[in-house]
Design an enzyme around this catalytic site. Structure first.
Site, PDB file in Angstrom:
ATOM      1  N   PRO A 104     -14.875   7.062   0.606  1.00  0.00           N
ATOM      2  CA  PRO A 104     -15.545   5.923  -0.042  1.00  0.00           C
ATOM      3  C   PRO A 104     -15.401   5.922  -1.552  1.00  0.00           C
ATOM      4  CG  PRO A 104     -16.985   6.940   1.597  1.00  0.00           C
ATOM      5  CD  PRO A 104     -15.799   7.845   1.450  1.00  0.00           C
ATOM      6  N   GLU A 109     -21.110  14.572   5.676  1.00  0.00           N
ATOM      7  CA  GLU A 109     -21.477  14.146   4.322  1.00  0.00           C
ATOM      8  C   GLU A 109     -20.267  14.025   3.401  1.00  0.00           C
ATOM      9  OE1 GLU A 109     -24.098  12.810   1.441  1.00  0.00           O
ATOM     10  OE2 GLU A 109     -24.422  13.170   3.579  1.00  0.00           O
ATOM     11  N   ASP A 134       1.418 -14.586   4.141  1.00  0.00           N
ATOM     12  CA  ASP A 134       0.034 -14.180   4.384  1.00  0.00           C
ATOM     13  C   ASP A 134      -0.808 -14.347   3.128  1.00  0.00           C
ATOM     14  OD1 ASP A 134       0.366 -13.439   6.997  1.00  0.00           O
ATOM     15  OD2 ASP A 134       0.752 -11.338   6.554  1.00  0.00           O
ATOM     16  N   ARG A 185       2.534  -3.910  10.072  1.00  0.00           N
ATOM     17  CA  ARG A 185       2.988  -5.286  10.280  1.00  0.00           C
ATOM     18  C   ARG A 185       3.979  -5.736   9.215  1.00  0.00           C
ATOM     19  NH1 ARG A 185       0.510  -9.404   7.827  1.00  0.00           N
ATOM     20  NH2 ARG A 185       0.433 -10.662   9.724  1.00  0.00           N
TER      21      ARG A 185
END
Length: 244
Positions: A90, A117, A169, A154
């Site tokens: 994160p 954690e 896209d 992709r």
């Protein structure tokens, strides 16, 4: 492309890899995916892979040994030296389309999926990239790695079949994608724009460009701050600003 996933839950990848684009890429020999369950390198009878942090604190940390040994196993099996080893974290750099494009050009990607954690800090010495899916925290890195894999795979030439699909896209051009329509021409009083049915490809491309810019202007104006606007794009934006 080769992809290795270092994870406690290899079975989570069974379904994504057996459907749609990922399945097609594997069947066409454009992609090879392996999972490494780092529980195999855990310590003791119960193969522990986590422990309490030095200095105290809440939660458990992933121990370095299982991750180091997993990477060593991958290196022995595939001695490519320029692997991209990606830590799901994160606190890492936010994932975006440009990063997906970078990853799609690599010969070998390795995703390390954490839990608990956090990581023993020494694990970071193994990696080339620390990447976050967004400003939120997931239970583990598996879902984040699946998203990144899909976004990168992709873009590998030959995977989609129609290379233009990836090029147009949202985000690939720096703009959100324009609206799309298919048959019927009218449904519940909603009609397809006439310009899309007149066969004039120059006008169609201009309309799509304008609508792509308009959608970005309305929904993601932050994206336009990074874009060098043409005179025509500036003129369109000025019209929309007047209407506001």
């Amino acid at each position: 492309m080769k992809i290795d996933i270092v994870t406690l839950f290899p079975e989570m990848f069974d379904s994504p890899l057996s459907h749609s684009i990922m399945k097609r890429a594997i069947e066409n020999d454009l992609l090879e995916v392996n999972t490494v369950n780092f529980r195999r390198f855990g310590s003791g009878k119960h193969q522990h892979v986590d422990d309490t942090p030095y200095g105290g604190g809440a939660g458990m940390l992933l121990k370095p040994e299982p991750i180091f040994q997993s990477i060593e196993e991958i290196q022995q099996r595939s001695p490519i030296t320029n692997k991209r080893i990606i830590l799901m974290d994160p606190a890492g750099k936010p994932f975006d389309q440009s990063m997906a494009e970078e990853f799609s050009k690599e010969e070998h990607l390795v995703f390390i999926c954490g839990h608990y954690e956090g990581y023993d800090e020494r694990i970071r010495s193994l990696v080339t990239d620390e990447v976050s899916l967004g400003d939120y925290v997931l239970t583990g890195g598996e879902l984040a790695s699946m998203v990144m894999m899909d976004a990168a795979v992709r873009l590998i030439p030959g995977v989609l079949g129609n290379e233009e699909s990836a090029e147009t896209d949202s985000h690939s051009s720096g703009l959100l994608e324009h609206p799309h329509y298919t048959r019927p021409a009218e449904y519940k009083g909603m009609t397809v724009p006439e310009v899309l049915m007149n066969g004039n490809h120059k006008l169609i491309e201009e309309w799509r460009h304008m609508e792509s810019l308009k959608r970005t202007f309305e929904r993601r104006p932050d994206m336009l701050e990074k874009r060098e606007l043409t005179d025509q794009e500036k003129a369109w934006i000025k019209q929309w600003q007047k209407k506001d």
